[in-house]
Design an enzyme around this catalytic site. Structure first.
Site, PDB file in Angstrom:
ATOM      1  N   GLU A   1       0.812  -1.212   0.000  1.00 42.22           N
ATOM      2  CA  GLU A   1       0.000   0.000   0.000  1.00 42.22           C
ATOM      3  C   GLU A   1       0.852   1.270   0.000  1.00 42.22           C
ATOM      4  O   GLU A   1       0.382   2.340   0.363  1.00 42.22           O
ATOM      5  CB  GLU A   1      -0.956   0.025   1.198  1.00 42.22           C
ATOM      6  CG  GLU A   1      -1.618  -1.297   1.542  1.00 42.22           C
ATOM      7  CD  GLU A   1      -2.456  -1.878   0.418  1.00 42.22           C
ATOM      8  OE1 GLU A   1      -2.638  -1.218  -0.603  1.00 42.22           O
ATOM      9  OE2 GLU A   1      -2.941  -3.037   0.562  1.00 42.22           O
TER      10      GLU A   1
ATOM     11  N   ASP B   1      -0.993  -0.774 -10.488  1.00 46.23           N
ATOM     12  CA  ASP B   1      -1.159  -2.204 -10.250  1.00 46.23           C
ATOM     13  C   ASP B   1      -1.037  -2.935 -11.588  1.00 46.23           C
ATOM     14  O   ASP B   1      -1.674  -2.539 -12.576  1.00 46.23           O
ATOM     15  CB  ASP B   1      -2.530  -2.501  -9.651  1.00 46.23           C
ATOM     16  CG  ASP B   1      -2.612  -2.152  -8.172  1.00 46.23           C
ATOM     17  OD1 ASP B   1      -1.559  -2.103  -7.514  1.00 46.23           O
ATOM     18  OD2 ASP B   1      -3.735  -1.928  -7.681  1.00 46.23           O
TER      19      ASP B   1
END
Length: 516
Positions: A181, A320
């Site tokens: 994260e 991502d």
């Protein structure tokens, strides 16, 4: 220099359901993102190109790409995809026949690639590309914990075990990481330096938007690179990013007869039933326009930042990996065309390690608490909505460490080496699986929240059950339970509790970052 950074991660899904959340998520991402990405890197490498991008692969995803159950499941999934394509091709209407033919070609290519290169796992595929220097590998801690909230000893253990896992799989110990994260708290840079990490990713706001250079963190030599939001949001933004263009294949619309995706986005407010059929030529034309737009955006940003700081700048676009292919069907095509177009436009492409070693580093920065989540703080993983998981994590970690510490003290003898204890290993393995950042994320975003809570509590239960047997002095039961739970998931066989730092070492690993 332009650096493209991709973060590849899924939580451990094997043996934990199939649909709508479970192994299907892994196989879809594998087919749509990981196969095309590695094939693209291989093509460009065959042309003599190298240092194309920086690729983070989390240990928990790497474990699934090598897992025999997942490999078998993936092979079956690809075969089922081809069967569904045959069914569509045999339907009487032209729309289904076109859909079936298109999906048959795609599934046949994927099956050929998988059977030729992947049947022995993902590690040989990735090691070949690493040997070619096609990309720089970013590592990360085991099981993807939200590191700022993790007890410092377990944080250090998880990171070191994650780097060792990469060494075992690819004969490469990453010097860069994508922390889960992009989360950071002061003191983590000390642990990074001690583990051999030289650079890591943060989100742009953590550097107050000044991402034109990597920045050493506080008093360390560890460099933080920030995601350039102006460039990244050309792709990433849910409101104006490329994947939402009307010509691209719609992710959410299914043909219920075959499970295939037949429609294009058409419009943001258009209902699924009213979406137009997918047109590959229309989509490919949109890709070309968006490649040109992205290259132009990067060029303007590089020039602007270089003029502002008075020296050559770096632009880091980070995403991502699963965005490309799984979420955005045309993403792999866009990626390959971008990586070809950037050098043709005179833009230098490199990795984060290239940027660090070639001088794209500025003055130190007093980095503060941050993440790349909502608000760029910790609310997604520590907010009121997940207070129960925060409490669960604290309880499980404390119990796991206490149990392992006591077992190690009782099992040690002066002058004798400490023997490996599989019960201790499994206690730490289940604790790390409990604190995976994915569970809090899924709850905060109301995305399969029930599944996420169930997974966290299942691993917590496993840890408690084993620890209770240890506390009761029932060594045989503890060993049987540990073996059973390990067989249920079977990941991280290299995890070794003997490498857990001693309790007295906690003060050296940034205790200030632990949540109260």
């Amino acid at each position: 220099m332009f650096c493209l950074v991709l973060h590849s991660h899924l939580p451990w899904l094997a043996h934990h359901g199939r649909w709508p959340v479970g192994e299907e998520w892994l196989y879809q991402s594998w087919a749509a993102s990981y196969l095309p990405l590695t094939a693209m890197l291989r093509r460009l490498s065959d042309e003599g190109r190298s240092h194309l991008l920086t690729l983070g692969i989390t240990p928990v995803l790497a474990a699934q790409l090598d897992d025999p159950h997942c490999l078998s499941g993936m092979h079956h999934w690809l075969g089922n995809w081809q069967i569904r394509a045959h069914e569509a091709a045999g339907m009487p209407d032209a729309a289904h026949r076109d859909l079936g033919a298109r999906e048959h070609r795609a599934s046949a290519d994927a099956l050929t690639d998988f059977e030729l290169r992947w049947r022995h796992g993902g590690s040989p595929v990735l090691r070949d590309l690493l040997d070619r220097e096609a990309f720089e590998l970013l590592g990360g801690p085991l099981a993807h914990p939200f590191q700022p909230l993790l007890e410092p000893r377990l944080r250090e253990f998880s990171l070191r075990e994650g780097l060792a896992d990469a060494k075992n799989r690819w004969n490469t110990t990453p010097t860069g990481i994508w922390g889960p994260e992009c989360a950071y708290t002061p003191g983590m840079e000390i642990g990074y330096a001690e583990a051999g990490v030289t650079h890591f990713m943060v989100d742009g706001p953590a550097l107050r938007g000044d991402t034109s250079l990597g920045r050493p963190v506080r008093d360390s030599d560890v460099v933080a690179f920030g995601r350039d939001l102006q460039v990244s949001y050309r792709v990433w933004s849910p409101k104006s990013g490329y994947p939402g263009h009307g010509a691209y294949r719609d992710f959410h619309t299914y043909d219920h007869a075959t499970g295939l995706k037949p429609a294009r986005v058409t419009g943001r407010t258009v209902d699924s039933a009213d979406k137009a059929p997918y047109d590959p030529e229309l989509a490919s034309a949109a890709v070309d326009r968006h490649v040109a737009d992205f290259v132009s955006t990067v060029r303007r940003r590089l020039r602007g930042e270089a003029e502002r700081i008075g020296r050559p700048a770096v632009v880091v676009a980070a995403f991502d990996t699963e965005l490309f292919g799984h979420w955005w069907h045309e993403g792999p095509e866009w990626l390959e065309k971008v990586l070809r177009a950037l050098p043709e436009a005179g833009i230098r492409v490199g990795t984060l390690e290239d940027a660090r070693t070639q001088g794209y580093v500025g003055a130190p920065v007093p980095l503060e608490n941050s993440s790349w989540g909502s608000g760029k703080d910790w609310r997604v993983w520590a907010g009121e909505k997940v207070s129960d998981l925060v409490a669960l994590n604290s309880e499980v970690v404390a119990a796991a460490l206490d149990t392992v510490d006591k077992a190690r003290s009782l099992g040690s003898a002066p002058g004798r080496p400490e023997l490996r204890n599989r019960v201790n290993d499994q206690i730490l393995r289940e604790a790390l699986m409990t604190v995976s950042s994915d569970w809090a994320f899924m709850v905060s975003k109301d995305s399969a929240a029930e599944y996420a809570r169930d997974r966290a509590h299942k691993h917590a239960h496993a840890m408690r059950e084993i620890a209770a047997a240890v506390a009761a002095g029932n060594d045989a039961s503890a060993a049987r339970l540990a073996a059973g739970w390990n067989a249920a998931d079977g990941l991280f066989p290299g995890l070794d509790a003997r490498r857990l730092p001693a309790r007295s070492a906690a003060s050296a690993v940034g205790v200030s970052g632990v949540a109260s």
